[in-house]
Design a protein around this motif. Structure first.
Motif, PDB file in Angstrom:
ATOM      1  N   TRP A 151       0.841  -1.182   0.000  1.00  0.00           N
ATOM      2  CA  TRP A 151       0.000   0.000   0.000  1.00  0.00           C
ATOM      3  C   TRP A 151       0.886   1.246   0.000  1.00  0.00           C
ATOM      4  O   TRP A 151       1.787   1.370   0.820  1.00  0.00           O
ATOM      5  CB  TRP A 151      -0.917  -0.005   1.223  1.00  0.00           C
ATOM      6  N   PRO A 152       0.631   2.193  -0.917  1.00  0.00           N
ATOM      7  CA  PRO A 152       1.493   3.371  -1.018  1.00  0.00           C
ATOM      8  C   PRO A 152       1.135   4.423   0.014  1.00  0.00           C
ATOM      9  O   PRO A 152       0.487   5.417  -0.283  1.00  0.00           O
ATOM     10  CB  PRO A 152       1.210   3.891  -2.437  1.00  0.00           C
ATOM     11  N   GLY A 153       1.516   4.196   1.212  1.00  0.00           N
ATOM     12  CA  GLY A 153       1.198   5.176   2.242  1.00  0.00           C
ATOM     13  C   GLY A 153       0.989   4.454   3.561  1.00  0.00           C
ATOM     14  O   GLY A 153       1.219   3.259   3.689  1.00  0.00           O
ATOM     15  N   ARG A 154       0.555   5.213   4.548  1.00  0.00           N
ATOM     16  CA  ARG A 154       0.306   4.597   5.846  1.00  0.00           C
ATOM     17  C   ARG A 154      -1.068   3.942   5.828  1.00  0.00           C
ATOM     18  O   ARG A 154      -1.979   4.406   5.141  1.00  0.00           O
ATOM     19  CB  ARG A 154       0.391   5.660   6.934  1.00  0.00           C
ATOM     20  N   GLN A 155      -1.204   2.913   6.612  1.00  0.00           N
ATOM     21  CA  GLN A 155      -2.481   2.206   6.680  1.00  0.00           C
ATOM     22  C   GLN A 155      -2.627   1.601   8.053  1.00  0.00           C
ATOM     23  O   GLN A 155      -1.646   1.417   8.763  1.00  0.00           O
ATOM     24  CB  GLN A 155      -2.540   1.102   5.617  1.00  0.00           C
TER      25      GLN A 155
ATOM     26  N   GLU B 467       4.956   9.303 -12.743  1.00  0.00           N
ATOM     27  CA  GLU B 467       4.404  10.264 -11.769  1.00  0.00           C
ATOM     28  C   GLU B 467       3.937   9.556 -10.523  1.00  0.00           C
ATOM     29  O   GLU B 467       4.196   9.996  -9.406  1.00  0.00           O
ATOM     30  CB  GLU B 467       3.174  10.942 -12.377  1.00  0.00           C
ATOM     31  N   ARG B 468       3.243   8.470 -10.708  1.00  0.00           N
ATOM     32  CA  ARG B 468       2.637   7.783  -9.568  1.00  0.00           C
ATOM     33  C   ARG B 468       3.701   7.125  -8.698  1.00  0.00           C
ATOM     34  O   ARG B 468       3.615   7.181  -7.465  1.00  0.00           O
ATOM     35  CB  ARG B 468       1.622   6.749 -10.052  1.00  0.00           C
ATOM     36  N   VAL B 469       4.689   6.499  -9.302  1.00  0.00           N
ATOM     37  CA  VAL B 469       5.697   5.856  -8.446  1.00  0.00           C
ATOM     38  C   VAL B 469       6.510   6.913  -7.708  1.00  0.00           C
ATOM     39  O   VAL B 469       6.928   6.717  -6.575  1.00  0.00           O
ATOM     40  CB  VAL B 469       6.605   4.881  -9.218  1.00  0.00           C
ATOM     41  N   GLU B 474       7.749   9.783  -2.705  1.00  0.00           N
ATOM     42  CA  GLU B 474       8.066  11.104  -2.153  1.00  0.00           C
ATOM     43  C   GLU B 474       6.939  11.707  -1.337  1.00  0.00           C
ATOM     44  O   GLU B 474       7.168  12.617  -0.555  1.00  0.00           O
ATOM     45  CB  GLU B 474       8.433  12.051  -3.309  1.00  0.00           C
ATOM     46  N   VAL B 475       5.725  11.204  -1.520  1.00  0.00           N
ATOM     47  CA  VAL B 475       4.589  11.805  -0.805  1.00  0.00           C
ATOM     48  C   VAL B 475       3.920  10.777   0.097  1.00  0.00           C
ATOM     49  O   VAL B 475       3.972  10.875   1.318  1.00  0.00           O
ATOM     50  CB  VAL B 475       3.565  12.390  -1.809  1.00  0.00           C
ATOM     51  N   PRO B 481       1.566  15.654   3.099  1.00  0.00           N
ATOM     52  CA  PRO B 481       0.203  15.945   2.645  1.00  0.00           C
ATOM     53  C   PRO B 481       0.120  15.941   1.127  1.00  0.00           C
ATOM     54  O   PRO B 481       1.134  16.072   0.431  1.00  0.00           O
ATOM     55  CB  PRO B 481      -0.064  17.350   3.191  1.00  0.00           C
ATOM     56  N   VAL B 482      -1.100  15.805   0.639  1.00  0.00           N
ATOM     57  CA  VAL B 482      -1.365  15.969  -0.786  1.00  0.00           C
ATOM     58  C   VAL B 482      -2.269  17.179  -0.955  1.00  0.00           C
ATOM     59  O   VAL B 482      -2.867  17.665   0.006  1.00  0.00           O
ATOM     60  CB  VAL B 482      -2.015  14.709  -1.413  1.00  0.00           C
ATOM     61  N   PHE B 483      -2.352  17.628  -2.195  1.00  0.00           N
ATOM     62  CA  PHE B 483      -3.128  18.837  -2.486  1.00  0.00           C
ATOM     63  C   PHE B 483      -4.174  18.468  -3.532  1.00  0.00           C
ATOM     64  O   PHE B 483      -3.830  18.037  -4.632  1.00  0.00           O
ATOM     65  CB  PHE B 483      -2.179  19.954  -2.967  1.00  0.00           C
TER      66      PHE B 483
END
Lengths: 241, 514
Positions: A151-155, B467-469, B474-475, B481-483
C-alpha cells in the motif's frame, strides 16, 4: 362532563427519510455543491425504498493530463448526515480484498471509524468526503503503478489490530501504559474513580487516566471497545482478568 | 520540463490538419531527390541501400584518448573520412543519404530499375571503401590502430521522403531494404549482402560471395588489382591516388590548430557546430524506433494505403522530435528511417539529472505513442516504440562535405543506446547498467534486468506511471500531505501545492476483516 380524556390513536405515518426532512434542504445543498465539484456524479432517488444514491464517475486527472475515470456509488444511510455515507467501487475496477482496503461488496474502507473525517456540521461535508475518496482512489492507482504489492502510504492493520494501534497512538506509544490500561478498556479491571489508577502511578484514577479512557471509549464506542480489548486480553495477555 | 496530454494531442492534431495531401508515386526517371522529395511528395524508389560502419570511431571518441591533440586528430579524421567517402559514393553514381554517426547510408537507384547495375554498384562500393580505409585512410592517420569497416547491402523498394522541423530537413527511406541493409551488418568486420542483392548480381560478382551461416552473403576480400579490374569492367572509376590526394589536401585545409572542442555549459546549438566548434560532453543518448513500421509500410499495397502509412509516419516523427526538444530541452540529432536519435547533456556533469531527464523523456515518448498518437491515428494501433538509452562521453559535431554535413554523435554510449533499442521490443525502454545505476530507487524497481536485451528494461512505462511511483515514494510513503483540486475535468491529487487546492494528509485506510 368536563376533562373528558381522549386517547389519540398512534400515528401510522412513516418517519421521513433524511432527504425529505427540513423540506429536503440538505439534499438540495449537497446537490448544488456536488454538481460544481464532481460533475461526473448524479443523484438517484429510490422513493419506494426511501434511499438516495450518488452514482457516476470520479475522474482522477494526473499531472500530465491523463484522465482516469472511476465509477463509484455513494449510499446515504438513514442517519445521514449524522452518519457518514458509504462509497463503493461500482464496477469492480479494483480487487475487492482486504489488502486493498475494500470489503467484499466493494465498499471502500477509508479509515478506522474513530478516525473518520466525516463532519456532520460542515455544509461542504459531502464534497470534503469525496475529496478524501479521491485520495483513496489515487492511492489505489498508485498501488497498481508501483506494482510491488504494498500500500502506497500509511495504513491501519486489519481487524482488531487496527483499533489496538489507534489506542496505542492515543497513549503516545507507551506500551507499559497500554498494557496496564488494557483490562480497563476491556471492562475487566473493575477499577473505580477513586481507585488507584491502573497505570501504577499511585494517583487516583479519576485524576490520572480516567479522562483518557473516557476519550477512547467515546471515540471507539463502548461495545466495540469492550469486545476488542476483551479479545486482546484473552489472546495476547491471557492472564488478564 | 514535462509531457502533457493535451499539449501533445493538440500539436499532433495541428500537424495532421496542416499536413496536406501526400503523394506517393513510383520513381520512373532520374531526379535530384533532395529537390524532389518533401514531407508530402514521396517516391517509391527501387534501389540498393548500403550501410558502412567504422566501429573504431565510437571507441576512440569515448575514453580512449586524453591528450588534446589526439582528440583533435580524431575529429579531423572523422571529418576527412566522411568527406572522402561522400565523394567516393557520388563518384560511383550513388546518392549520399547521411552518416549516422560513423555509419554511412548510401543509395544506388540509377539507372532506374536496373537491378543488375544497382546490385553491382552496391557491392563495388563496399569493396572500394574497404580498400580506401586500408590503403589510403589508415596510412593518412597512422597514430591510431587500423580502422576497419563492416558493411551491409539490400535491394528493393523503399519510399523516399523528407522529414524535419522548421527547415531542418533530412532525406529518409522507409521500407525493408533500407532497414535490412543496416541490420545485417555484423559485429565482425565483414561486408555483407542479402539474397536480393546476390540474385541480381552478374556471375563475376557472385563469385565473390560466400553464404554465411546466419543467412546473408559475405564478400571475399579482393586485391587492389582485382578491384581495379572489376571497376573497369563495370564502367566505374576510383583512383587511390586521387583519394589519397584529397585526404592530404583536406588535412592541410582542416589543420589541427583550427579544430576546436569544448564542454557545453549551455544547450548545444547544433547549427553552430563545425570542425572548429565541436562539443565533448557527458550525454545520455536515446534512440526510439517505431517497432513494426517496416512491415506496416511494406504491407501497404495500394497508393492510398501508402499515403495513410506515410501520414502516420510523419505524425510519429514530428511528435517524437517535439517531445525530445520541446518537452525536455534535448537535442534531436537525426532521423534514421523510422528511428529518432536524441541527446541529453544538461545539467553538465550531473549524471543523475541527465539520466532522469532521458528516462522521463523516454516514458513521455511512450505516452505520446500510446495515448495521443493512437487517439489521433487509430490506424497506428499496432505500432509501438522501442527505446534504448545509455550515458557516456560523447562527441557532438557537424561534419562532412559542404552542403551535406551531418550532425553526428560519436561515442560508445551512442552505440550502446542504439544496440539496446535494437534488442528491445515495442513498448520497452532498455537502459544500460550505467543509466540504471543513476535512476532514483523508485524507478529502478520498474527496470528489471533482461538477458535478451542485455540491459535493464521497463515495459509499458508511461508518464503517468512515473508520476505515480514518484508520488508513492516522495509523498505517500513519507506521510506528506497531498493537495486536492477539483475542476470540471476531474480531481487532481498532487504532491505540489497549488491555488485552490485543499491540503489533505492521506487517511490510513482500514478494513474490519483481518
Amino acid at each position: 362532563m368536563r376533562g373528558r380524556l381522549y386517547r389519540r390513536a398512534p400515528t401510522q405515518t412513516k418517519p421521513k427519510a433524511w432527504y425529505q426532512r427540513g423540506g429536503g434542504e440538505r439534499l438540495v445543498q449537497d446537490q448544488e455543491r456536488i454538481a460544481a465539484a464532481f460533475p461526473g456524479l448524479s443523484y438517484h432517488i429510490d422513493e419506494q425504498a426511501g434511499r438516495v444514491f450518488l452514482e457516476g464517475t470520479i475522474t482522477l486527472v494526473a499531472e500530465c493530463g491523463i484522465s482516469t475515470p472511476i465509477q463509484v456509488r455513494v449510499e446515504f444511510p438513514d442517519g445521514y448526515p449524522e452518519h457518514e455515507p458509504r462509497v463503493y467501487d461500482a464496477v469492480k475496477r479494483f480487487p475487492h480484498e482486504a489488502d486493498r482496503h475494500f470489503y467484499p461488496d466493494g465498499r471502500c474502507c477509508l479509515w478506522l471509524p474513530p478516525e473518520s473525517r466525516w463532519d456532520t456540521k460542515d455544509p461542504d461535508g459531502l464534497c470534503r468526503f469525496l475529496e478524501e475518496v479521491a485520495v483513496f482512489l489515487d492511492q489505489q492507482l498508485t498501488y497498481e503503478a508501483v506494482g510491488k504489492g504494498w500500500w502506497p502510504g500509511r495504513q491501519r492493520s486489519h481487524g482488531d489490530a487496527g483499533y489496538v494501534e489507534f489506542v496505542q497512538e492515543l497513549l503516545g506509544g507507551n506500551q507499559p501504559l497500554f498494557d496496564a490500561l488494557a483490562p480497563t478498556l476491556a471492562n475487566r479491571s473493575g477499577v473505580q474513580r477513586n481507585s488507584p489508577c491502573p497505570c501504577g502511578s499511585g494517583v487516583k484514577y479519576k485524576r490520572c487516566h480516567l479522562r483518557v479512557v473516557e476519550e477512547i471509549s467515546r471515540r471507539v464506542g463502548l461495545v466495540k471497545l469492550y469486545a476488542i480489548f476483551g479479545r486482546w486480553c484473552t489472546n495476547v495477555a491471557p492472564g488478564t482478568k | 520540463m514535462s509531457w502533457d496530454y493535451q499539449r501533445s494531442f493538440d500539436r499532433i492534431q495541428k500537424h495532421l490538419n496542416g499536413m496536406g495531401e501526400i503523394e506517393v508515386k513510383k520513381l520512373t526517371r532520374e531526379a535530384d531527390l533532395e529537390q524532389l522529395l518533401s514531407e508530402t511528395t514521396c517516391r517509391d524508389i527501387y534501389g540498393a541501400h548500403v550501410y558502412i560502419q567504422v566501429p573504431n570511431f565510437a571507441h576512440l571518441a569515448s575514453d580512449g584518448l586524453y591528450a588534446q591533440d589526439d582528440y583533435k586528430r580524431l575529429i579531423q579524421g572523422v571529418h576527412i573520412y566522411q568527406r572522402e567517402v561522400t565523394r567516393i559514393v557520388e563518384g560511383l553514381g550513388g546518392t549520399f543519404v547521411h552518416f549516422q554517426g560513423p555509419k554511412l547510408h548510401a543509395l544506388f537507384y540509377r539507372p532506374i530499375d536496373n537491378a543488375k547495375k544497382l546490385a553491382s554498384r552496391a557491392v563495388l562500393l563496399q569493396l572500394v571503401l574497404k580498400d580506401f580505409v586500408k590503403t589510403v585512410f589508415n596510412l593518412a592517420f597512422p597514430d591510431y590502430d587500423d580502422f576497419t569497416i563492416a558493411g551491409g547491402a539490400d535491394l528493393g523498394n523503399a519510399i523516399g521522403t523528407m522529414d524535419g522541423i522548421n527547415g531542418d530537413r533530412e532525406l529518409l527511406f522507409l521500407g525493408a531494404p533500407a532497414n535490412h541493409a543496416a541490420k545485417i551488418i555484423s559485429s565482425v568486420q565483414r561486408l555483407r549482402l542479402t539474397q536480393y542483392v546476390y540474385d541480381a548480381l552478374p556471375d563475376g560478382l557472385r563469385a565473390l560471395c560466400l553464404k554465411a551461416d546466419d543467412g546473408p552473403y559475405q564478400l571475399k576480400l579482393v586485391t587492389c588489382d582485382d578491384l581495379d579490374e572489376l571497376l573497369t569492367a563495370h564502367g566505374l572509376t576510383w583512383k587511390r591516388d586521387a583519394s589519397a590526394s584529397n585526404v592530404e589536401n583536406d588535412k592541410k585545409r582542416f589543420l589541427l590548430k583550427d579544430i576546436g572542442y569544448s564542454a557545453a555549459e549551455a544547450p548545444i546549438d547544433l547549427d553552430d557546430l563545425s570542425t572548429s566548434n565541436n562539443k565533448r560532453v557527458l550525454g545520455a543518448s536515446i534512440f526510439a524506433d517505431v517497432s513494426g513500421f517496416t512491415r506496416y509500410i511494406d504491407e501497404a499495397a495500394s497508393e492510398e494505403d501508402k499515403r495513410a502509412a506515410l501520414r502516420v509516419f510523419h505524425a510519429i516523427r514530428k511528435e517524437t522530435a517535439r517531445v525530445i526538444t520541446g518537452d525536455f530541452d534535448g537535442l534531436r540529432i537525426q532521423y534514421q528511417g523510422d528511428r529518432i536519435q536524441g541527446l541529453f547533456h544538461l545539467p553538465q556533469g550531473d549524471e543523475a539529472a541527465i539520466v532522469k531527464k532521458a528516462v522521463e523523456a523516454a516514458a513521455s515518448l511512450q505516452s505520446s505513442m500510446e495515448r495521443t498518437l493512437k487517439a489521433c491515428l487509430p490506424e497506428a494501433s499496432d505500432l509501438r516504440l522501442a527505446i534504448g538509452i545509455d550515458l557516456g562521453t560523447t562527441l557532438v559535431s557537424q561534419l562532412g562535405a559542404r552542403g551535406q554535413r551531418d550532425r553526428i554523435c560519436l561515442g560508445e554510449a551512442v552505440e550502446c543506446a542504439s544496440q539496446l533499442e535494437e534488442r528491445s521490443e515495442g513498448g520497452q525502454i532498455g537502459v544500460s547498467s550505467r543509466v540504471f545505476g543513476q535512476l532514483p530507487d523508485y524507478l529502478r524497481d520498474l527496470f528489471p534486468y533482461c538477458a535478451k536485451v542485455q540491459g535493464h528494461v521497463a515495459t509499458n512505462l508511461t508518464v503517468e506511471q512515473v508520476e505515480r511511483v514518484a508520488k508513492a515514494a516522495e509523498v505517500y510513503r513519507t506521510g506528506a500531505p497531498v493537495f486536492v483540486r477539483t475542476s470540471a475535468a476531474g480531481v487532481t491529487v498532487s504532491g505540489q501545492e497549488s491555488a485552490h487546492a485543499r491540503t489533505i494528509v492521506p487517511a490510513r485506510p482500514y478494513t474490519d476483516e483481518a
